[in-house]
Design an enzyme around this catalytic site. Structure first.
Site, PDB file in Angstrom:
ATOM      1  CD  GLU A 105     -21.212  79.469  67.577  1.00 17.06           C
ATOM      2  OE1 GLU A 105     -20.517  78.412  67.124  1.00 17.06           O
ATOM      3  OE2 GLU A 105     -22.209  79.272  67.935  1.00 17.06           O
ATOM      4  CB  CYS A 360     -12.448  72.006  62.693  1.00 18.71           C
ATOM      5  SG  CYS A 360     -12.427  72.486  61.040  1.00 18.71           S
TER       6      CYS A 360
END
Ligand code: SF4
Length: 376
Positions: A105, A360
């Site tokens: 991704e 994250c």
């Protein structure tokens, strides 16, 4: 007779990809084809500045070189399988299909005058941080240089084809990617040789010409990779995931700490770059009741001594079904004040793309909540 599609595919796979070549590598290739080296610069510019997938379609190139290039080389971009737009902050998350069917991704994030791409360096990750779903996948494989750089080129091509997206942000028409963060899937320094070449390509003045100061390489604290990275790129910017200044607690949430304790990593950074070197961004995800006390803040402050360090405090993104949560605003403020009073540059940053699980450690979203024992 018409050529069968699978034959075309096999032929295509036999072609050498130009995308993973640094300009030095491309220069060698051009020289080996018996053409003047100067043409490597033209090809490099065509690929990265002009976004051409047929970079040899350039009148200044000798016809003989063009013929060989067409015959033996390709510029192969990975494919966007799904593009998902965040309603929260307009970030775009791309599910990127690789040649072998694997997926990673990449996330494009507009912010004021900047356009940042967060990219992946591995399929999965071997480090197994307990708060990160990618870590639970284990390491599937390394990305090649072409696959790393390919994510940037893919996003650049997508931008050119979707001017309406730029229009919907506050960015000027024609804006290109200005910043890169290696904070997607994977521990970049576990794939350090590919990351080194990718940095050479991304910063090349004949290509995207991104400043090294505009690229952040994240690490959970890979000591060997840190050495190798600074050997190759002394001005590289690291984003070190700290998350806890306490060694035993950090070892529980980030197993890499058992191999390379935080104290050793910080010591090596002091030796290698010190206070006058490139800044080190310390990333600190704040979790209520886990790492948000004043004592944690003081211990975190001590880590910055001897470094040109900045700290990003990142309140945990609350992703179901985790019971873990960000501290309340007043606790975050108090924590920040301790750092601020110690003279440290500190920012509270809310991760972009929260509603598309692109922050994250969330690239594949949390699959299982860490247990209290794991978090100490
Ligand atoms: S946080 Fe980073 S280093 Fe840790 S498991 Fe996830 S991807 Fe790997």
């Amino acid at each position: 007779m018409a050529q069968h599609l699978s034959e075309i595919k096999i032929e295509n796979e036999l072609l050498q990809d130009l995308l993973g070549l640094t300009r030095a590598g491309l220069t060698d290739t051009v020289r080996n084809l018996g053409a003047p080296e100067i043409h490597a610069k033209t090809l490099f510019r065509r690929i990265y500045k002009d976004l051409s997938i047929n970079p040899w379609s350039e009148p200044t190139l000798p016809l003989r070189l063009v013929a060989v290039m067409q015959d033996k080389f390709a510029v192969r971009l990975p494919q966007i399988k799904v593009a998902h737009r965040s309603a929260y902050d307009q970030s775009m998350k791309f599910l990127v299909g690789l040649g072998d069917g694997r997926e990673v991704e990449a996330v494009l994030m507009p912010e004021k005058a900047r356009l940042t791409l967060c990219l992946s360096s591995q399929v999965g990750c071997a480090q197994g941080c307990v708060f990160c779903h990618t870590g639970r996948m284990g390491l599937v494989r390394q990305l090649s240089v072409a696959e790393i750089v390919g994510q940037v080129m893919l996003a650049e091509h997508w931008l050119r084809e979707h001017p309406e997206w730029l229009e919907s942000t506050r960015l000027a028409p024609g804006t290109r990617i200005s910043n890169i963060v290696f904070m997607g899937m994977g521990e970049p320094l576990d794939n350090v040789e590919a990351v080194i070449d990718a940095l050479s390509i991304l910063t090349d003045p004949y290509g995207l010409a991104l400043g090294m100061a505009h690229i952040s390489v994240s690490t959970a604290g890979h000591l060997v990779g840190i050495d190798r990275l600074y050997d190759a790129h002394p001005k590289a910017r690291l984003a070190l995931s700290v998350h806890s200044p306490d060694e035993s607690k950090r070892s529980r949430i980030m197993p890499i700490n058992r191999r390379w304790p935080l104290t050793d990593v910080i010591g090596r950074l002091r030796e290698r770059i010190g206070e006058s070197g490139p800044p080190v961004m310390m990333q600190y995800t704040m979790i209520a009741g886990v790492n948000d006390s004043d004592a944690d803040a003081s211990a975190l402050a001590a880590l910055t001594v001897g470094l040109n360090a900045k700290i990003n405090l990142i309140p945990l993104n609350n992703v179901e079904p985790s019971r873990l949560s960000a501290p309340p605003p007043e606790r975050i403020q108090a924590f920040r004040d301790v750092l601020h009073q110690a003279g440290i540059r500190v920012m509270v940053r809310y991760s972009k793309g929260q509603d598309i699980a692109a922050a994250c450690g969330q690239l594949v979203a949390f699959a299982k909540k860490p247990s209290a024992a794991e978090l100490g």
